[in-house]
Design a protein around this motif. Structure first.
Motif, short mmCIF file in Angstrom:
data_model
loop_
_atom_site.label_atom_id
_atom_site.label_comp_id
_atom_site.label_asym_id
_atom_site.label_seq_id
_atom_site.Cartn_x
_atom_site.Cartn_y
_atom_site.Cartn_z
N SER A 141 0.85 -1.25 0.15
CA SER A 141 -0.17 -0.15 0.04
C SER A 141 0.79 1.35 -0.04
O SER A 141 0.37 2.38 -0.81
N THR A 144 1.84 1.90 -3.69
CA THR A 144 0.73 1.92 -4.27
C THR A 144 0.29 3.40 -3.96
O THR A 144 0.08 4.47 -5.12
N GLN A 173 -11.82 9.63 -0.45
CA GLN A 173 -12.76 8.61 -0.29
C GLN A 173 -12.16 7.32 0.07
O GLN A 173 -11.60 6.75 -0.60
N GLY A 174 -12.16 7.03 1.27
CA GLY A 174 -11.65 5.71 1.76
C GLY A 174 -10.34 5.94 2.53
O GLY A 174 -9.56 6.52 1.91
N ASN A 177 -5.64 1.33 3.79
CA ASN A 177 -4.38 1.18 3.49
C ASN A 177 -3.76 2.19 2.71
O ASN A 177 -3.12 3.02 3.14
N VAL A 178 -4.52 2.28 1.29
CA VAL A 178 -3.92 3.38 0.54
C VAL A 178 -4.20 4.69 0.88
O VAL A 178 -3.68 5.60 0.58
N GLY A 179 -5.62 4.74 1.12
CA GLY A 179 -6.03 5.99 1.40
C GLY A 179 -5.22 6.90 2.49
O GLY A 179 -4.88 8.12 2.35
N ASP A 197 -14.95 7.65 5.43
CA ASP A 197 -14.86 6.14 5.33
C ASP A 197 -16.21 5.88 5.65
O ASP A 197 -16.74 6.41 6.57
N VAL A 198 -16.78 4.65 5.20
CA VAL A 198 -17.90 4.23 5.79
C VAL A 198 -17.53 3.67 7.15
O VAL A 198 -18.60 3.57 7.92
N ASP A 199 -16.52 3.65 7.34
CA ASP A 199 -16.10 3.37 8.80
C ASP A 199 -15.77 4.49 9.47
O ASP A 199 -14.48 4.91 9.22
N ARG A 202 -12.64 4.59 11.45
CA ARG A 202 -11.17 4.67 10.97
C ARG A 202 -10.94 6.15 10.15
O ARG A 202 -9.86 6.82 10.15
N ALA A 217 -19.74 9.54 4.64
CA ALA A 217 -19.34 8.74 3.41
C ALA A 217 -20.18 9.30 2.06
O ALA A 217 -19.38 9.41 0.93
N LEU A 233 -13.69 1.90 -3.17
CA LEU A 233 -14.45 0.69 -4.00
C LEU A 233 -14.31 1.09 -5.20
O LEU A 233 -14.18 2.59 -5.89
P1 NAD Z 1 -8.83 -1.19 2.29
O1 NAD Z 1 -9.80 -2.25 2.47
O2 NAD Z 1 -7.60 -1.16 3.21
O3 NAD Z 1 -9.34 0.39 2.31
C1 NAD Z 1 -10.64 0.57 1.71
C2 NAD Z 1 -11.45 1.46 2.63
O4 NAD Z 1 -12.46 2.04 1.82
C3 NAD Z 1 -11.82 1.05 3.88
O5 NAD Z 1 -11.51 1.74 5.08
C4 NAD Z 1 -13.39 1.04 3.56
O6 NAD Z 1 -14.06 1.06 4.87
C5 NAD Z 1 -13.65 2.31 2.94
N1 NAD Z 1 -14.76 2.21 2.11
C6 NAD Z 1 -15.69 1.11 1.64
N2 NAD Z 1 -16.60 1.44 0.98
C7 NAD Z 1 -16.57 3.00 0.96
C8 NAD Z 1 -17.49 3.92 0.69
N3 NAD Z 1 -18.35 3.89 -0.12
N4 NAD Z 1 -16.96 5.23 1.06
C9 NAD Z 1 -15.97 5.56 1.69
N5 NAD Z 1 -15.14 4.74 2.17
C10 NAD Z 1 -15.42 3.44 1.61
O7 NAD Z 1 -8.19 -1.20 0.91
P2 NAD Z 1 -6.97 -0.61 0.21
O8 NAD Z 1 -5.64 -1.57 0.02
O9 NAD Z 1 -6.74 0.76 0.82
O10 NAD Z 1 -7.32 -0.49 -1.43
C11 NAD Z 1 -8.30 0.52 -1.76
C12 NAD Z 1 -8.65 0.56 -3.24
O11 NAD Z 1 -7.38 0.53 -3.85
C13 NAD Z 1 -9.26 -0.75 -3.79
O12 NAD Z 1 -10.07 -0.57 -4.63
C14 NAD Z 1 -8.19 -1.87 -4.03
O13 NAD Z 1 -8.58 -2.70 -4.93
C15 NAD Z 1 -7.25 -0.73 -4.82
N6 NAD Z 1 -5.69 -1.05 -4.86
C16 NAD Z 1 -4.99 -1.35 -3.58
C17 NAD Z 1 -3.83 -1.66 -3.71
C18 NAD Z 1 -2.73 -1.82 -2.56
O14 NAD Z 1 -1.57 -1.60 -2.73
N7 NAD Z 1 -3.30 -1.89 -1.61
C19 NAD Z 1 -2.94 -1.65 -5.09
C20 NAD Z 1 -3.89 -1.28 -6.29
C21 NAD Z 1 -5.23 -1.00 -5.97
#
Ligand code: NAD
Length: 342
Positions: A141, A144, A173-174, A177-179, A197-199, A202, A217, A233
């Motif tokens: 992450s 990314t 939005q979100g 990990n990445v956000g 975040d929906v959480d 967090r 959210a 998402l």
């Molecule tokens: P994650 O599950 O750690 O984080 C996603 C966050 O989004 C969660 O905190 C969740 O509660 C929140 N969320 C869900 N629905 C929501 C909404 N409607 N509004 C607001 N928040 C919402 O996932 P991540 O690893 O951070 O990945 C995030 C996105 O990036 C995903 O689409 C994933 O496929 C993509 N991605 C991640 C990586 C990586 O290295 N982790 C690499 C490429 C792509």
């Protein structure tokens, strides 16, 4: 083990295998640029046809992502159809590893949705064609997020003439990990950040750590911002949400942000510059590849930073050719594949 080859036009090799509780599919879309790379997804599918669709769509996506990331790697993906109850998780991954091994190194897998570095360790005991093991780079992450940040800077430069994000407002939005990593980079660069975040807990924790504003959210689409960064998402750029955006740039880490084929045009019609998701979020894949190729951390970081120039070039090309950014990205990939095939 029962192994069945499925002929799919446009895919080099598709294999469906079953062995007791195990039911898996490996799809190798293209090895034109090198060994096909793509993770293993463990998911509950209603039917084998759904799993096959997913493997095909995702493997093709990996060809495009790896090509535009500048990697000498093709695209593949595999899925394991999760049984209703998993009695022996290790047995599932050992069986899957045997299928991967059968492909003789044309496909290298890693973790994806539903799978972990520990699962990759299980597979690595059976086949060498596995990355993402627990002794490897670990959480992708931060890499990314770094790539998303560089893509965001390039899109901002394209839209506003300078890539400086200091003083700009970015709606993230979100805060997973990445956000959360992206918020950190944006704050370090002097941007104002609004998170959702929906959480809610967090979002509140990230907001407190980095000194940002929080909204609900649903309200994130309406935030008065320069940049909207989707990091949750897929499918969130659609006919309802695009009309609500107040930002001039969209750049984020989520996969498959555009819900349907018209959404790219909808963004452009509103004058919103879009950094295609699969280009922006390639930092983790680049770093994973770099680890296998023996790059130093500095070399990996430089290749992740180069996402900036790829986004800059494709946005310019989109403008000069009168096409949409994601179409410009696809064309750049298709040219690279055609050149490789000679
Ligand atoms: P994650 O599950 O750690 O984080 C996603 C966050 O989004 C969660 O905190 C969740 O509660 C929140 N969320 C869900 N629905 C929501 C909404 N409607 N509004 C607001 N928040 C919402 O996932 P991540 O690893 O951070 O990945 C995030 C996105 O990036 C995903 O689409 C994933 O496929 C993509 N991605 C991640 C990586 C990586 O290295 N982790 C690499 C490429 C792509």
């Amino acid at each position: 083990m029962d192994v069945r080859e499925v002929q799919v036009p446009g895919w080099e090799r598709v294999v469906v295998a079953r062995d007791g509780e195990y039911h898996g599919i490996v799809a190798v879309h293209s090895t034109a640029l090198g060994t096909a790379l793509g993770g293993t997804r463990l998911w509950r599918y209603a039917a084998e046809a759904d799993a096959l669709d997913d493997a095909l769509r995702l493997s093709r996506g990996m060809t495009y992502k790896n090509a535009l990331a500048g990697l000498d790697a093709g695209g593949g993906k595999s899925v394991i159809l999760a049984p209703a109850r998993i009695d022996d998780r290790a047995a599932l991954f050992r069986a899957h590893a045997r299928v991967v091994d059968m492909l003789g190194g044309t496909y290298i897998t890693a973790e994806d949705v539903g799978t972990t570095p520990a699962d990759m360790d299980t597979m690595a005991a059976v086949t060498p064609h596995v990355a993402g093991v627990s002794s490897g780079i670990g959480d992708p992450s931060p890499h990314t997020a770094r790539g998303v940040f560089r893509a965001l800077q390039a899109a901002v430069a394209h839209r506003f003439g300078a890539g400086e994000v200091a003083g700009m407002t970015v709606a993230v939005q979100g805060t997973g990990n990445v956000g959360a990593w992206l918020v950190r980079l944006l704050r370090e660069a002097g941007a104002n950040v609004v998170v959702a975040d929906v959480d809610a807990d967090r979002a509140a924790a990230v907001a407190e750590e980095h000194g940002t504003r929080v909204v609900s959210a649903d309200a994130i689409y309406d935030v008065e911002a320069d940049v909207f960064a989707p990091c949750a998402l897929g499918g969130i750029l659609n006919v309802e949400t695009i009309s609500r955006l107040r930002a001039s740039v969209v750049a984020g880490g989520a996969n498959n942000q555009l819900r349907d084929a018209d959404d790219g045009a909808r963004l452009a019609a509103r004058g919103i510059v879009y950094a295609p998701d699969y280009v922006a979020n390639a930092g983790g894949v680049i770093t994973g590849y770099g680890e296998m190729a023996g790059w130093t951390p500095a070399q990996c970081a430089a290749r992740v930073d180069a996402i900036h120039d790829t986004v800059r070039d494709l946005l310019r090309r989109a403008d000069t050719s009168g096409i949409l950014p994601h179409e410009a990205a696809d064309r750049m990939v298709e040219e690279r594949l055609a050149a490789a095939k000679g």
